[in-house]
Enzyme design. Structure first.
Site: not given
Ligand code: GRF
Length: 211
Positions: A109, A111, A138, A148
């Site tokens: 994932n 974050h 991260s 997370d």
């Molecule tokens: C990103 O900021 C990611 O870190 C978080 O959700 C957002 C997704 O953005 N988990 P996208 O859909 O990839 O533009």
């Protein structure tokens, strides 16, 4: 080198998915996105996948009787598509233990904060409100612990300037995310990411060898 077979789970915009697809198209990442699944049928990420010739599946979670039933279907789709690693890219659902067991240590994932600071949602706002001077992003393994909270694979630092607002900081975090996700996937594809299970009460750690 073998091609890494990816399944990407999304709920929204899909800019991280786009960064991965672009890196693959440019020949900078030895991977193939076999399948993109969204729990939100209107997600722009699905359009991005289709535009790149990638199979894109909408599975609205409300159409399933339970969280377990939804996850079981997602797991079955990923397996049927031959997916080796599951990439969460703005996927706004918590995964059940059954799903996590299906891809143990192979779910990652991204974050938008330097974990373990600011887990959960609205992390960029939280960092700004707290007044930290550096933040970032991260990539971590997803496990059964706190949201997370899985073992960190790699991070990027983004300094916060005195006059930053959400509108000025967010694009820099996202740019850092796009580069980081591709770099981590390249490290996985090149066999440079090793999971070191913790002994007894130790945390599981991830060792990443820099290229
Ligand atoms: C990103 O900021 C990611 O870190 C978080 O959700 C957002 C997704 O953005 N988990 P996208 O859909 O990839 O533009």
């Amino acid at each position: 080198m073998a091609t890494l077979r990816l399944g990407v789970l999304v709920s929204g915009n899909g800019s991280n998915l786009q960064a991965i697809l672009d890196a693959i198209a440019r020949g900078e990442l030895a991977a193939k996105v076999e399948l993109v699944i969204s729990n939100v049928a209107s997600a722009r990420a699905l359009e991005r996948a289709r535009a790149a010739g990638v199979r894109a599946l909408a599975l609205p979670h409300k159409q399933f009787s339970s969280r377990e039933a939804f996850d079981a279907r997602v797991l079955a789709e990923l397996r049927a598509a031959g997916v080796e690693w599951v990439v969460l890219a703005g996927f706004m659902r918590l995964l059940t233990p059954g799903f996590l067991a299906g891809y143990r240590h192979r779910i990652i994932n991204i974050h938008p904060a330097l974990l373990p600071s600011f887990p959960g949602t609205r992390s960029i706002e939280q960092a700004l409100a707290y007044g930290v001077k550096v933040t970032g992003c991260s990539v971590h393994l997803v496990d059964e612990g706190a949201v997370d909270g899985g073992p960190i694979i790699d991070q990027r630092v983004v300094p916060i300037e005195a006059d930053d607002t959400l509108d000025t900081l967010e694009p820099r975090i996202h740019a850092a995310e796009h580069a980081l996700y591709v770099d981590v996937l390249r490290a996985i594809a090149e066999g440079r990411v090793e999971v070191q299970p913790g002994v007894a009460s130790e945390r599981t750690r991830v060792r990443l060898v820099r290229a």
